[in-house]
Scaffold this active site. Sequence first.
Site, PDB file in Angstrom:
ATOM      1  N   CYS A 275       0.891  -1.180   0.000  1.00 16.48           N
ATOM      2  CA  CYS A 275       0.000   0.000   0.000  1.00 16.48           C
ATOM      3  C   CYS A 275       0.914   1.210   0.000  1.00 16.48           C
ATOM      4  O   CYS A 275       1.102   1.858   1.035  1.00 16.48           O
ATOM      5  CB  CYS A 275      -0.928  -0.022   1.208  1.00 16.48           C
ATOM      6  SG  CYS A 275      -1.941  -1.517   1.351  1.00 16.48           S
ATOM      7  N   ALA A 276       1.480   1.515  -1.164  1.00 19.78           N
ATOM      8  CA  ALA A 276       2.709   2.303  -1.217  1.00 19.78           C
ATOM      9  C   ALA A 276       2.541   3.817  -1.236  1.00 19.78           C
ATOM     10  O   ALA A 276       3.457   4.535  -0.848  1.00 19.78           O
ATOM     11  CB  ALA A 276       3.521   1.885  -2.445  1.00 19.78           C
ATOM     12  N   ALA A 277       1.420   4.332  -1.724  1.00 21.84           N
ATOM     13  CA  ALA A 277       1.301   5.782  -1.883  1.00 21.84           C
ATOM     14  C   ALA A 277       1.415   6.485  -0.528  1.00 21.84           C
ATOM     15  O   ALA A 277       0.957   5.958   0.486  1.00 21.84           O
ATOM     16  CB  ALA A 277      -0.031   6.127  -2.552  1.00 21.84           C
ATOM     17  N   GLY A 279       4.609   7.042  -1.478  1.00 23.42           N
ATOM     18  CA  GLY A 279       5.908   6.581  -1.941  1.00 23.42           C
ATOM     19  C   GLY A 279       7.069   6.868  -1.015  1.00 23.42           C
ATOM     20  O   GLY A 279       8.220   6.556  -1.360  1.00 23.42           O
ATOM     21  N   GLY A 280       6.816   7.426   0.160  1.00 28.84           N
ATOM     22  CA  GLY A 280       7.911   7.722   1.077  1.00 28.84           C
ATOM     23  C   GLY A 280       8.647   6.475   1.527  1.00 28.84           C
ATOM     24  O   GLY A 280       9.890   6.434   1.518  1.00 28.84           O
ATOM     25  N   LYS A 281       7.902   5.449   1.901  1.00 29.91           N
ATOM     26  CA  LYS A 281       8.549   4.213   2.351  1.00 29.91           C
ATOM     27  C   LYS A 281       9.146   3.451   1.168  1.00 29.91           C
ATOM     28  O   LYS A 281      10.151   2.755   1.330  1.00 29.91           O
ATOM     29  CB  LYS A 281       7.541   3.353   3.114  1.00 29.91           C
ATOM     30  CG  LYS A 281       7.086   3.970   4.438  1.00 29.91           C
ATOM     31  CD  LYS A 281       6.165   3.025   5.190  1.00 29.91           C
ATOM     32  CE  LYS A 281       5.656   3.650   6.486  1.00 29.91           C
ATOM     33  NZ  LYS A 281       4.742   4.791   6.225  1.00 29.91           N
ATOM     34  N   ASP A 298      -0.675   0.444  -5.319  1.00 28.93           N
ATOM     35  CA  ASP A 298      -1.703   1.231  -4.650  1.00 28.93           C
ATOM     36  C   ASP A 298      -2.990   1.069  -5.441  1.00 28.93           C
ATOM     37  O   ASP A 298      -2.980   1.005  -6.678  1.00 28.93           O
ATOM     38  CB  ASP A 298      -1.338   2.711  -4.537  1.00 28.93           C
ATOM     39  CG  ASP A 298      -2.190   3.410  -3.483  1.00 28.93           C
ATOM     40  OD1 ASP A 298      -1.771   3.424  -2.308  1.00 28.93           O
ATOM     41  OD2 ASP A 298      -3.281   3.916  -3.821  1.00 28.93           O
ATOM     42  N   CYS A 396      -0.529   3.519  10.982  1.00 29.35           N
ATOM     43  CA  CYS A 396      -0.309   4.780  11.705  1.00 29.35           C
ATOM     44  C   CYS A 396      -1.484   5.017  12.655  1.00 29.35           C
ATOM     45  O   CYS A 396      -2.134   6.059  12.638  1.00 29.35           O
ATOM     46  CB  CYS A 396      -0.112   5.948  10.752  1.00 29.35           C
ATOM     47  SG  CYS A 396      -1.411   6.181   9.526  1.00 29.35           S
TER      48      CYS A 396
END
Length: 458
Positions: A275-277, A279-281, A298, A396
């Site tokens: 669940c990438a958006a 893209g920070g991680k 995503d 989070c």
Amino acid sequence: MTQPPRSPRPSSPSRPTRAPKHSAPLWQLLQLTATVVQAVRAGRSLTSQIEAVPKDLRPGVQSLAFQVMRQWGRAIALREQLASKAPPPAADALLCTALALCWQDAAAPYPVHTLVNQAVEAARQQRTTQAQSGFINACLRRFMREREALVAQTDANPQAVWNHPLWWIERLQAEYPAQWQSLLQMAQLPPPMSLRVNPRHHSVAQYQAQLLALGMPAKAVGATGLQLDKAVPVHQLPGFAEGHVSVQDAAAQVAAPLLLQGREADKPWRILDACAAPGGKTGHLLACYPQARVLALDVDASRCQRIDQNLQRLGVQAEVRAADAAQPASWWDGESFDAILLDAPCTASGIVRRHPDVRWLRRPTDSEQLGQIQAQLLQALWPLLAPGGRLLYCTCSVFRSEGDETLQAFLQRNTNAQLLPSPGHLIPGHVPTGLPVMDNALGEHDGFYYALLEKDRA
């Protein structure tokens, strides 16, 4: 329910930053802020509503709207004292916006009498509130005359005192009996601006020196992080456009190094960022494991564009695909992954200080429902992991139903999963001990949950 202490109005240790200077009259900013607030009350995201504000007025409206959302519980309680029956939505939003901004002298972004006068002018200037301008004027004038008594009457209301929904307060009391008050107080404070330094360009010390030379002092947090003494626009950060640094909370910086900690960093690991958006991680994974083959998913195609933009700025590459991670049959090629990062959808209860509208948008049942979605994602992705591979489940959120409870249920269903040393729930304001990553002094950080799983080799 434990009764809160009487009127902890001094709980904000520092005066909020004054609203940015602007060319528009204050009544217009208040009008726009009330429109944004009304949309949030109708269930829309504060972020999306602020993005719709004209660009030159956006900083001022954002500053006011964030303060209003952080004081919304008190504002509603005061309005109920002034008028038991709510006025029409537009007028109610404007009245409560004014009350949220001016109920405390010390925290008001402008002198209280100015806020009141300009709020009344905003009512007169807008078609949807003109008919209620007299009502708004009468309420605010009465508030100024009787402010101390009216505020005292609302001190018995937990939602007014803590500026969170009652169900949220009660859940934190049950799950964090020793820390619930500090969690609620932390949510009222502006978050720090934390950076992740790109080691391909600078060491942390080198970039810290660059910032100091530009009058932006920062302290080191985590392994490759810096926390600015004062937030600045990203374009002021040296080398930001060239990928020298990224904005990322200290707790979020734990994910990438934790995923394959202790294993060779330069091997061509096949990694799924599920669940990438935005893209920070994903970018951090490629910084930690430069030879990795990363697939970033995503479900939202427009959010995939943001992943691409972030990776392009950092000068790294990954395969980015719009797909539902919970439906592997639609995107998986059958090759197992060495590692999977599942930063699962959640209530965002751990980042409410960055998104102060979240507390008012969420419902009591959301956490359990999102916990079920997280469980589905875990179950769908686990078969894609190679024997001996690792899956990092994170959210989070500070709610147990989006962390420990979901994890324990997963472990009971999957006997080939071993829980490795993991941070568990990272709570804002509490530096964790025993965090299994180097340089674990996170400083001020958001609320997160981390569980690192390894699949049996058999």
